[in-house]
Design an enzyme around this catalytic site. Sequence first.
Site, PDB file in Angstrom:
ATOM      1  N   ASP A   1      42.245  53.823  34.426  1.00  0.00           N
ATOM      2  CA  ASP A   1      41.126  53.682  33.510  1.00  0.00           C
ATOM      3  C   ASP A   1      40.530  55.061  33.276  1.00  0.00           C
ATOM      4  O   ASP A   1      40.232  55.775  34.237  1.00  0.00           O
ATOM      5  CB  ASP A   1      40.090  52.736  34.132  1.00  0.00           C
ATOM      6  CG  ASP A   1      38.863  52.569  33.248  1.00  0.00           C
ATOM      7  OD1 ASP A   1      38.996  52.667  32.014  1.00  0.00           O
ATOM      8  OD2 ASP A   1      37.769  52.356  33.801  1.00  0.00           O
TER       9      ASP A   1
ATOM     10  N   ASP B   1      37.354  56.611  31.369  1.00  0.00           N
ATOM     11  CA  ASP B   1      36.142  56.221  30.671  1.00  0.00           C
ATOM     12  C   ASP B   1      35.459  57.480  30.139  1.00  0.00           C
ATOM     13  O   ASP B   1      35.358  58.476  30.849  1.00  0.00           O
ATOM     14  CB  ASP B   1      35.215  55.489  31.662  1.00  0.00           C
ATOM     15  CG  ASP B   1      34.246  54.570  30.937  1.00  0.00           C
ATOM     16  OD1 ASP B   1      34.002  54.816  29.737  1.00  0.00           O
ATOM     17  OD2 ASP B   1      33.742  53.630  31.565  1.00  0.00           O
TER      18      ASP B   1
ATOM     19  N   CYS C   1      11.636  47.691  25.791  1.00  0.00           N
ATOM     20  CA  CYS C   1      11.120  46.351  25.981  1.00  0.00           C
ATOM     21  C   CYS C   1      11.274  45.579  24.681  1.00  0.00           C
ATOM     22  O   CYS C   1      10.701  45.966  23.663  1.00  0.00           O
ATOM     23  CB  CYS C   1       9.654  46.423  26.386  1.00  0.00           C
ATOM     24  SG  CYS C   1       8.890  44.793  26.453  1.00  0.00           S
TER      25      CYS C   1
ATOM     26  N   CYS D   1       7.449  44.275  23.563  1.00  0.00           N
ATOM     27  CA  CYS D   1       6.387  45.132  23.044  1.00  0.00           C
ATOM     28  C   CYS D   1       6.896  46.460  22.501  1.00  0.00           C
ATOM     29  O   CYS D   1       6.141  47.222  21.910  1.00  0.00           O
ATOM     30  CB  CYS D   1       5.326  45.370  24.112  1.00  0.00           C
ATOM     31  SG  CYS D   1       5.862  46.538  25.393  1.00  0.00           S
TER      32      CYS D   1
ATOM     33  N   CYS E   1       9.097  45.771  32.091  1.00  0.00           N
ATOM     34  CA  CYS E   1       8.279  46.621  31.234  1.00  0.00           C
ATOM     35  C   CYS E   1       6.943  46.925  31.915  1.00  0.00           C
ATOM     36  O   CYS E   1       6.248  46.009  32.348  1.00  0.00           O
ATOM     37  CB  CYS E   1       8.033  45.918  29.907  1.00  0.00           C
ATOM     38  SG  CYS E   1       6.886  46.795  28.845  1.00  0.00           S
TER      39      CYS E   1
ATOM     40  N   ASP F   1      39.618  56.933  36.781  1.00  0.00           N
ATOM     41  CA  ASP F   1      38.598  56.329  37.643  1.00  0.00           C
ATOM     42  C   ASP F   1      39.275  55.847  38.927  1.00  0.00           C
ATOM     43  O   ASP F   1      40.106  54.938  38.903  1.00  0.00           O
ATOM     44  CB  ASP F   1      37.946  55.154  36.894  1.00  0.00           C
ATOM     45  CG  ASP F   1      36.804  54.535  37.684  1.00  0.00           C
ATOM     46  OD1 ASP F   1      36.732  54.751  38.915  1.00  0.00           O
ATOM     47  OD2 ASP F   1      35.995  53.825  37.061  1.00  0.00           O
TER      48      ASP F   1
HETATM   49 ZN   LIG Z   1       6.769  45.381  27.047  1.00  0.00          ZN
END
Ligand SMILES: [Zn+2]
Lengths: 383, 362
Positions: free
Chosen positions: A102, A104, A119, A122, A135, A281
């Site tokens: 692999d 990456d 978030c 909000c 959050c 990897d």
């Molecule tokens: Zn938030």
Amino acid sequence: MPSTSRRASSRGLLERLFRTYYQSKPALILPPDMELREFALQPFGSSIYIRHLAFSSYGELLAYITRERVPLHLYYSSAKYEYPEAPNMEDKKWLGSDLVFDIDADHIPGCGATEFSFCPRCGHRAKGDEAGPRCPSCGAELSRVSLVSDECIKSAAAQAGRLVEFLRRDFGISQVSVYFSGHRGFHVHVPCEEECASLNSNARREIVDYLRATGIDVRSILGYWEGRRGGRPVPPSPRDPGWRGWIGSYIEGLLGGGIPSLDELADLAYEAVAGLRVEVDEKVTIDISRLVRVPNSINGKAGLLVREVEPRSLKGWTYSLSELSPYRGRVRIRALTPIDIDTGGYHVEAERGETLEVDAPIGVYLACKGLAVLTSIEGVKLG
Amino acid sequence: MSELAAIDYAKYPYLADVRRFIEEHYPGLSFEAILERDNRVLARAFERIEQAVSQGRVGEPGTYTYVEEVLAYYASIILVSLSTSRWLADRYALAEAERSYLHMVGEPSETLVSLARLLGIKARHSTTSIRIFKTRRGGYIVRMYPYAIHFSDYLRLASRLTGDPSWKLVNQPLLGGWVYIDRKARFARLLKEAVQTRVREQIRLVEEVPPPLKPLADRVSEILSKYGRTPGRGVFPEAPDRVEPEAYPPCVAEIHAKALRGEHLSHHERFAIATFLLNIGASVDEVVDVFRNMPDFKEKIARYQVEHLAGLRGAGTKYRVYSCEKMKSLGICRADCGTRTPLSAYYRNLRRMRRKTEAVEG
Ligand SMILES: [Zn+2]
């Protein structure tokens, strides 16, 4: 609450798109001994993998993933087992494993991923690991996003090309398949019938160390011991066996007229090693019961296909979402956080909460990345 | 196989096919009959075992003949297996390999390549060489590679050597799947690993024990005691190739079943099952797997704890298994083991099971 239910229905749209793809009977590439492999998948809406599945035909597998659980991620084992469906390793009875590698993009030097969290409720945004799971302003669960540049994905392609060369020239292995991972890396599969199948983890680690040049003793390779009584080293030739040959191919043409001293040669050789080592990897290759992505399945991290790549075309390989996505047409999305992204041939800018219509490949990509949600998939076609 | 150089079986007796060897040298006689007729074979067999224990290397046969030496080898591995001492089996295999190594470094390279093939190694002669240094006088120092071995066999054989950078694959001249080897001593060193594995395997696979050998197990024990190895302690019964749940004593079987059903286990129950499994040869992974269905399973923590019990962490103490009495007093066991520890019950059950399968097959 309304926002979570909208997200749930958006997840439903993504799931519908994945199901539609599998219902179209795509050409999943399965190993000829598929009945000896464990299959596993992560279904939509769950962080728990369904493991220890066994299928004896493409039809059986397809029926399961279209009717029972639609996979966000679909895998089979690099290992072959007498009883692949047994729930623990002891009872499965290991018969041997393919050799898998692999590469990456975010493991390539200078190519760390850009990570941030935001978030979805909000809009609060934090860089990298600064944020906890929730959050700080409203307590909702944060979404994490990880992005790498197109250049780094292209470097991964070039590394995969070099890996194929190492396997062919040094290990005498020419039967290899290379796959774009469907996200930002490359997988190289070596089917093992006899000798390589029974290699244990430690032996596989030695192969990784070889490719990554871990523990290389450049001075011995250049003849430090033979040269103790003076004289001049013979510069390595590209035809020499082992790393000496790779050093030889790197310095060919770099040497001027004169014969270099051992120290001069060593400096060039260190440069060669740093430039030619392959960033595989380690934990993937040394794991003899690794799950590998099914070629031509969709990788749920980016909504792209695990697509076979001709080894010859790895060097000039282009990262194009429209070529790697199973979808075309248009989708509508709503941005969950400010978006300003330039990737795989698309550029998208959006304010948080903005709804926009985009091509299906980038829309599905943004939804899989968690940056946006799908709000309409009526304009999507397969192919 | 016609290109194989002639092999002196007195030096490498584990390569001889003992049945054909007996047919050839004692037509019509069984191994048992030979042992009864010629006590020199047994004398040499004990001498070999004693040399292995005391010097770590099997010595040369001296006045014993070629035929006696090969037969003595077979008698000795049967005796070693009869001792059920894992320590002795390992020691003996190494001692045989040490002896072979000394012979091998004196063999011509064709013979070494033949030996490698007889040991099941993909190896060949090579003429590859590279110019490595130009001397002050204008000549070249050349690295010659008379041997090549397939990388998969190389990795298998060098697995215990790669702590030394000069054995790491990355520092080997590898081309087209072949690792090129320059010095005979290095090639022989790899073959030594193969010999050790071969002899250990032959000891493990001993099936028929000729009746004249059976009463002699005590004499092997005497050799062990003479050099401070008490067969009763510090010497373990032969480990089975894999853990056999069918042979678990009832208490252990009950705890194991509870774990797999995902029922809560007390601290003592966890300790009892983990130490038991580690002692019968289960790997850390296998033991961690047992706890996988526990309601409070956390891989990292479970692994840490199991590694600790296995002596891989902390002070390096390998924890002892609870005795049956202790398990009863802790209330985690009601049934009777019929032995002092669940380990002896396990090995007893295993022996019974094996006898049963033999009976079915025979
Ligand atoms: Zn938030």
